[in-house]
Design an enzyme around this catalytic site. Structure first.
Site, mmCIF file in Angstrom:
data_model
loop_
_atom_site.group_PDB
_atom_site.id
_atom_site.type_symbol
_atom_site.label_atom_id
_atom_site.label_comp_id
_atom_site.label_asym_id
_atom_site.label_seq_id
_atom_site.Cartn_x
_atom_site.Cartn_y
_atom_site.Cartn_z
ATOM 1 N N ASP A 10 62.830 -72.358 60.773
ATOM 2 C CA ASP A 10 64.242 -72.662 60.529
ATOM 3 C C ASP A 10 65.053 -71.369 60.632
ATOM 4 O OD1 ASP A 10 66.722 -73.554 59.641
ATOM 5 O OD2 ASP A 10 65.857 -74.849 58.091
ATOM 6 N N HIS A 69 65.305 -76.508 61.712
ATOM 7 C CA HIS A 69 66.154 -77.161 60.714
ATOM 8 C C HIS A 69 66.092 -78.679 60.923
ATOM 9 C CE1 HIS A 69 69.163 -76.660 57.596
ATOM 10 N NE2 HIS A 69 70.028 -77.436 58.246
ATOM 11 N N SER A 112 69.692 -79.730 53.971
ATOM 12 C CA SER A 112 70.661 -78.687 54.243
ATOM 13 C C SER A 112 71.654 -78.571 53.087
ATOM 14 C CB SER A 112 71.345 -78.968 55.583
ATOM 15 O OG SER A 112 71.904 -77.806 56.117
#
Length: 649
Positions: A307, A338, A200
């Site tokens: 995602d 994610h 991320s």
């Protein structure tokens, strides 16, 4: 292909090694191989409990908090004591993050922990436990403005990227750092070879630092990472949020006293230009794609095909830009959202990561670069290897939109006729928009293919082109590509985004009383459903021709609007039905700027361009003889977009 920095470093080390072999007897030459290297792999021989744990503060040369004192980035390090004593230099694995104190890392939200004297005792994640005994150092870097670093977070901007780059420079003898007492800290114990990894935001800064072309950064492993911050907050001018933008995110991870960084946050809010949704200099500073040509590091990308936080456009555009620059690449695409591969394919991920770092940081000639470049999870826990992505032979094939029975349209090879009308329905949810495609639901239009007469591989970025006539100067256009047919699918919309956390644990590395290497195991969250949304895409119609200069539409006049959906990869089996669902406003995913429009669509001049692999002479979809009847049960609710911003990590 090898990166320039790796070629130079490998050549220098090879020359030194060759000189040693010429000057030393065989026994002495063999003794040059460090104990952590056996053949073409590193092995765990060093004492993790007795490793050196230290903290340094690296000078960045920046001062965005405006206090007249240069900003410093805090770096917590752990490295084998045995290599330090023997004078064996080792490479560094680095995870730079804003989350080490505010929020934690990984599925279990681990934070750094310190002893009373400030010595770091626990590092989040398994990288330190696993790799330090194998002859690596691990560096956990706090972004500017977070945890023990000074400066202020500017979310993908100059301070963030150059602050982390300064750590790479210091590890290569080009920067300055001090210990807590102010004495100089020198990284004489390292080869200077650095590999950055992170999920991320952590992976996003790895992309950004690599895009500076910094020497010594040999590889990066960006997991579910951003390649352009504009694309994180917007899609073709359509805003995802106005409440959780860069200014909010900077404050969310802020580790400084409250007033210190408010001027920076004010500048972030002004620069992001929520009023127009346009691309500007603020976003250009946070776009790493144009500088992909400067990347010296190899890149191992991992991303979730479902995602909805850091969407697939981020990996796809970065992957393609790196390919144009000849950067050595590897790609993993999983079915969850994610989620770190450590939490959906753990053993294979750790093994591959081990080989990758051994090759790029320890110069060990293993097989990792001879293995297939791309690994894709085709369906839950079914993985395939391929040579490239998108799939070889993929080309955009136009698919026409037909009127069908007036309620449900068709997708097929022949141009349609007439027009259809969309009336804005801001309250329409995704579930309601895509379910029961043969029903008359206000606010949407569904176009269905005939049942597929063969398997259909979709690989890459689909685009939608509509010829439209609007009732007002602007509107949003939304599209979804849907796989209709009962199948077992990853439930990426549920909490966990496709995985469930179990009570059992597995261990990856060496544990201490303060820092264990054991993590809770997971399993895929698989449900049987009647359909699955493959990909989505939005456009603010005023931005149809330019992201920098929106142009209002003239009501009653016809315009052609083309926009991409999120990149995807799937194989639809024969018998399934492909659907395209069109709506206007989408309050579930975006913040429509001017809802309430009525839009006429000229079917003859509208189409879907589908990236597919086809035998010569065959069309993408069969001829629709009748509008297929497709029944679906109620689908699970989609993840709430607002909640996602607080779970960015």
């Amino acid at each position: 292909m090898t990166s320039p920095s790796r070629r130079r470093g490998a050549l220098a080390r090879a020359l030194i090694g060759a000189a040693g072999l010429l000057l030393a007897p065989p026994a002495a030459a063999e003794s040059r191989v460090p104990p952590h290297v056996q053949g073409t792999r590193t092995v765990p021989v060093y004492d993790y409990a007795g490793a050196i744990r230290e903290s340094v503060w690296v000078s960045t040369g920046l001062d965005n908090d405006g206090d007249g004192v240069g900003d410093r980035v805090a770096v917590d390090l752990v490295r084998p004591r045995e290599t330090a004593r023997a004078g064996v230099r080792i490479p560094v694995i680095m995870d730079a993050s804003p989350y080490y104190q505010c929020c934690g890392r990984g599925n279990e939200s681990e934070r750094k922990q310190y002893a009373a004297d400030g010595t770091v005792t626990k590092f989040p994640l398994f990288y330190d436990n696993y790799f330090v005994p194998r002859g690596y150092a691990f560096a956990a870097v706090d972004f500017a403005g977070t945890s023990r670093s000074t400066g202020c977070g500017d979310v993908g901007g100059r301070e963030e990227i150059l602050g982390v780059r300064a750590v790479v420079d210091w590890l290569n003898g080009r920067g300055r750092a001090t210990y807590a007492d102010g004495t100089p800290a020198r990284a004489t114990w390292t080869t200077g070879q650095v590999g950055m990894i992170g999920k991320s935001w952590d992976g996003s800064v790895a992309n950004g630092v690599a895009a500076t072309g910094v020497e010594g950064l040999e590889t990066i492993v960006p997991i579910s990472a951003i390649s352009s911050w504009y694309d994180y907050y917007r899609h073709n001018g359509a805003l995802y949020t106005t409440d959780f933008g860069p200014a909010w995110l900077s404050g969310y991870v802020d580790g400084r006293p409250d007033p210190v960084c408010q001027p920076v946050r004010d500048a972030l809010l002004a620069g992001s230009d929520n009023a127009t949704g346009s691309y500007n200099a603020f976003w250009a500073e946070r776009n790493f794609l144009p500088d992909a040509r400067r990347v010296r590091a190899s890149v191992f990308v991992a991303h979730g095909l479902n995602d909805l936080n850091v969407e697939t456009k981020h990996f796809a555009r970065w992957w393609e830009a790196l390919g144009r620059g000849g950067v050595p690449r590897k790609l993993w695409l999983g079915q969850p959202g994610h989620v770190d591969p450590f939490d959906f394919r753990r053993a294979e991920w750790v093994s591959t990561l081990h080989r990758w770092f051994d090759y790029w940081l320890q110069d060990l000639p293993n097989s990792v670069m001879r293995e297939p470049a791309v690994t894709i999870e085709r369906e839950p826990d079914v993985w395939v290897n391929e040579r490239s992505w998108p799939a070889r032979g993929t080309a955009p094939v136009p698919v026409s939109l037909g009127a069908g029975d007036g309620t449900t349209g068709t997708l097929g090879p022949r141009p349609g006729r007439g027009t259809t009308t969309l009336v804005d329905a801001p309250e329409l949810t995704e579930s309601a928009a895509v379910a029961q495609p043969d029903a008359d639901v206000p606010g949407r239009r569904v176009f269905l293919s005939a049942p597929l007469d063969r398997d259909l591989r979709i690989s890459g970025t689909a685009t939608v082109t509509l010829r439209v006539r609007v009732s007002q100067p602007n509107t949003q256009l939304s599209a979804r590509l849907v796989d209709y047919g009962t199948a077992a699918r990853i439930n990426s919309l549920a909490p966990g985004e496709g995985v469930r956390t179990l009570d059992t644990e597995s261990c990856w590395g060496v544990s201490t009383a303060a820092d264990d290497a054991c993590y809770r195991e997971t399993e895929k969250n698989v449900v049987t459903s009647d359909y699955g949304v493959l990909t989505r895409g939005w456009v603010d119609a005023a931005h149809r021709d330019s992201l920098t200069r929106p142009t209002p539409l003239t009501p009653g006049r016809w315009y052609t609007v083309t926009w991409p959906l999120m990149p995807h990869d799937t194989v639809l089996p024969a018998g399934r039905t492909l659907g395209l669902v069109l709506t206007l406003s989408d309050n579930q995913f975006t913040v429509p700027g001017s809802p309430g429009a009525t839009v006429d669509v000229d079917l003859r001049h509208s189409r879907l361009d589908l990236p597919v692999t086809l035998p010569p002479g065959l069309g993408a979809l069969p001829e629709p003889r009748v509008v297929p009847r497709v029944s679906t049960r109620e689908a699970p609710a989609v993840l709430d977009r607002g909640k996602e911003w607080t779970e960015f990590r």
